[in-house]
Design a protein around this motif. Structure first.
Motif, PDB file in Angstrom:
ATOM      1  N   TYR A  30     -75.261 -52.755 -21.083  1.00 19.69           N
ATOM      2  CA  TYR A  30     -73.828 -52.612 -21.363  1.00 19.69           C
ATOM      3  C   TYR A  30     -73.028 -53.864 -21.047  1.00 19.69           C
ATOM      4  O   TYR A  30     -71.828 -53.927 -21.322  1.00 19.69           O
ATOM      5  CB  TYR A  30     -73.247 -51.428 -20.578  1.00 19.69           C
ATOM      6  CG  TYR A  30     -73.466 -51.506 -19.072  1.00 19.69           C
ATOM      7  CD1 TYR A  30     -72.692 -52.341 -18.272  1.00 19.69           C
ATOM      8  CD2 TYR A  30     -74.444 -50.745 -18.460  1.00 19.69           C
ATOM      9  CE1 TYR A  30     -72.897 -52.425 -16.905  1.00 19.69           C
ATOM     10  CE2 TYR A  30     -74.651 -50.808 -17.083  1.00 19.69           C
ATOM     11  CZ  TYR A  30     -73.878 -51.642 -16.310  1.00 19.69           C
ATOM     12  OH  TYR A  30     -74.080 -51.722 -14.956  1.00 19.69           O
ATOM     13  N   ILE A 118     -69.179 -48.122 -23.580  1.00 20.11           N
ATOM     14  CA  ILE A 118     -68.408 -49.244 -24.106  1.00 20.11           C
ATOM     15  C   ILE A 118     -66.910 -49.055 -23.881  1.00 20.11           C
ATOM     16  O   ILE A 118     -66.182 -49.992 -23.614  1.00 20.11           O
ATOM     17  CB  ILE A 118     -68.705 -49.450 -25.602  1.00 20.11           C
ATOM     18  CG1 ILE A 118     -70.119 -50.013 -25.788  1.00 20.11           C
ATOM     19  CG2 ILE A 118     -67.715 -50.411 -26.241  1.00 20.11           C
ATOM     20  CD1 ILE A 118     -70.326 -51.397 -25.246  1.00 20.11           C
ATOM     21  N   GLU A 124     -67.064 -54.369 -27.046  1.00 21.74           N
ATOM     22  CA  GLU A 124     -68.423 -54.896 -27.031  1.00 21.74           C
ATOM     23  C   GLU A 124     -68.850 -55.168 -25.591  1.00 21.74           C
ATOM     24  O   GLU A 124     -68.096 -54.963 -24.654  1.00 21.74           O
ATOM     25  CB  GLU A 124     -68.539 -56.168 -27.872  1.00 21.74           C
ATOM     26  CG  GLU A 124     -68.939 -55.897 -29.323  1.00 21.74           C
ATOM     27  CD  GLU A 124     -70.305 -55.238 -29.479  1.00 21.74           C
ATOM     28  OE1 GLU A 124     -71.127 -55.310 -28.539  1.00 21.74           O
ATOM     29  OE2 GLU A 124     -70.547 -54.635 -30.528  1.00 21.74           O
ATOM     30  N   HIS A 125     -70.069 -55.657 -25.417  1.00 22.46           N
ATOM     31  CA  HIS A 125     -70.677 -55.774 -24.102  1.00 22.46           C
ATOM     32  C   HIS A 125     -70.076 -56.855 -23.216  1.00 22.46           C
ATOM     33  O   HIS A 125     -69.717 -56.604 -22.072  1.00 22.46           O
ATOM     34  CB  HIS A 125     -72.180 -56.054 -24.257  1.00 22.46           C
ATOM     35  CG  HIS A 125     -72.920 -54.981 -24.977  1.00 22.46           C
ATOM     36  ND1 HIS A 125     -74.115 -55.207 -25.612  1.00 22.46           N
ATOM     37  CD2 HIS A 125     -72.642 -53.668 -25.174  1.00 22.46           C
ATOM     38  CE1 HIS A 125     -74.561 -54.086 -26.155  1.00 22.46           C
ATOM     39  NE2 HIS A 125     -73.668 -53.139 -25.909  1.00 22.46           N
ATOM     40  N   MET A 183     -78.113 -62.972 -26.016  1.00 19.49           N
ATOM     41  CA  MET A 183     -76.971 -62.252 -26.561  1.00 19.49           C
ATOM     42  C   MET A 183     -76.715 -62.735 -27.981  1.00 19.49           C
ATOM     43  O   MET A 183     -77.114 -63.836 -28.355  1.00 19.49           O
ATOM     44  CB  MET A 183     -75.708 -62.497 -25.725  1.00 19.49           C
ATOM     45  CG  MET A 183     -75.792 -62.097 -24.280  1.00 19.49           C
ATOM     46  SD  MET A 183     -74.199 -62.378 -23.460  1.00 19.49           S
ATOM     47  CE  MET A 183     -74.699 -62.301 -21.733  1.00 19.49           C
ATOM     48  N   VAL A 186     -70.821 -61.433 -31.818  1.00 20.55           N
ATOM     49  CA  VAL A 186     -70.609 -60.411 -32.847  1.00 20.55           C
ATOM     50  C   VAL A 186     -69.189 -60.363 -33.406  1.00 20.55           C
ATOM     51  O   VAL A 186     -68.969 -59.744 -34.446  1.00 20.55           O
ATOM     52  CB  VAL A 186     -70.997 -59.012 -32.319  1.00 20.55           C
ATOM     53  CG1 VAL A 186     -72.491 -58.931 -32.071  1.00 20.55           C
ATOM     54  CG2 VAL A 186     -70.215 -58.660 -31.068  1.00 20.55           C
ATOM     55  N   TYR A 223     -66.789 -61.845 -28.538  1.00 18.92           N
ATOM     56  CA  TYR A 223     -67.612 -60.785 -27.963  1.00 18.92           C
ATOM     57  C   TYR A 223     -69.077 -61.032 -28.284  1.00 18.92           C
ATOM     58  O   TYR A 223     -69.412 -61.578 -29.350  1.00 18.92           O
ATOM     59  CB  TYR A 223     -67.207 -59.432 -28.531  1.00 18.92           C
ATOM     60  CG  TYR A 223     -65.935 -58.868 -27.960  1.00 18.92           C
ATOM     61  CD1 TYR A 223     -65.825 -58.548 -26.609  1.00 18.92           C
ATOM     62  CD2 TYR A 223     -64.828 -58.634 -28.788  1.00 18.92           C
ATOM     63  CE1 TYR A 223     -64.654 -58.022 -26.096  1.00 18.92           C
ATOM     64  CE2 TYR A 223     -63.655 -58.095 -28.285  1.00 18.92           C
ATOM     65  CZ  TYR A 223     -63.580 -57.791 -26.920  1.00 18.92           C
ATOM     66  OH  TYR A 223     -62.422 -57.264 -26.416  1.00 18.92           O
ATOM     67  N   SER A 225     -73.070 -59.037 -27.959  1.00 19.08           N
ATOM     68  CA  SER A 225     -73.918 -57.889 -27.648  1.00 19.08           C
ATOM     69  C   SER A 225     -75.163 -58.371 -26.909  1.00 19.08           C
ATOM     70  O   SER A 225     -75.703 -59.446 -27.207  1.00 19.08           O
ATOM     71  CB  SER A 225     -74.351 -57.165 -28.928  1.00 19.08           C
ATOM     72  OG  SER A 225     -73.269 -56.493 -29.517  1.00 19.08           O
TER      73      SER A 225
END
Length: 242
Positions: A30, A118, A124-125, A183, A186, A223, A225
């Motif tokens: 997360y 989330i 996003e993460h 990562m 995104v 952001y 992920s």
């Protein structure tokens, strides 16, 4: 390709409170371990989270973990008030103070180390920003230092090539941090009124937000992920993958 290294890691144990700058942590599915894992709920908004948007003075309260990171449970969460008092995040005296100031009831909600949805985090993460973009925004704004805390990034990247907003060109591509973590960029982080709130005084000034709107289409930071979990440290190298 080496693009830079981690300049700072910032974790926010309590959503919308001031975060803590840390030397190392784990990247979970997360995002950062414990990031936005503890929240106050706005009872006037049908169970939604209380944030700076509703209660600006949240920026003046700092939250921190006290103790070692564990996968069984989070360390104790302490809150330092603007006056320098230290409370457990669920201390009745702290809750009463926050409720009186915000003029609403604020039940608490927290999550486990293995699962933070989330919603409390963002869309996003992980949120990343670069030193070059912060410096350029400061130049464009022209009203003094731009405090990175306004943007609440998790990772600030010190770029090898100081090209402002280069991170936006990497959307859709992956990075590797240190030896394990991967990562994928995104999307842009579209900005709201929170960046108008001074992290020290909680006073609002719309001019910075207007600059971001005018100069960068209301975006600042990107952001990402999480693709591969692992440990990250300040000064870890960051590589852009083919």
């Amino acid at each position: 390709m080496l693009i830079g290294h981690i300049k700072e890691i910032v974790r926010h144990p309590v959503k919308s409170f001031r975060g803590e700058s840390i030397e190392k942590t784990k990247i979970m599915d997360y995002g950062l371990y414990g990031d936005r894992s503890h929240t106050y709920v706005d009872d006037t908004k049908k169970g939604d989270f209380l944030t700076i948007s509703q209660f600006q003075e949240m920026v003046r309260y700092q939250a921190r973990f006290v103790g070692e990171e564990s996968m069984d449970k989070y360390p104790k969460v302490e809150v330092i008030t603007p006056e320098g008092k230290v409370f457990d995040w669920v201390d009745e005296a702290l809750i009463e103070e926050l409720e009186n100031k915000s003029k609403r009831k604020i039940p608490t909600r927290n999550y486990t180390p293995s699962h933070v949805p989330i919603g409390p985090i963002a869309v996003e993460h992980v949120l990343l920003a670069t030193d070059a973009s912060l410096d350029k925004l400061e130049e464009l704004w022209g009203q003094g230092r731009v405090d990175a805390r306004r943007f609440r990034p998790n990772v600030i990247i010190s770029l090898k090539e100081k090209k402002p907003f280069i991170e936006e060109e990497w959307i859709g591509r992956r990075i590797k941090i240190g030896s394990d973590v991967e990562m994928e960029f995104v999307g842009h982080c579209e900005r709201c009124m929170i960046i108008t709130v001074n992290p020290d005084s909680a006073e609002r000034d719309a001019s910075l937000h207007k600059t971001v709107i005018r100069e960068n289409n209301n975006n600042f930071g990107v952001y990402a992920s999480v693709i591969k979990t692992g440990d990250i440290h300040v000064n870890d190298e960051i590589h852009l993958l083919d």
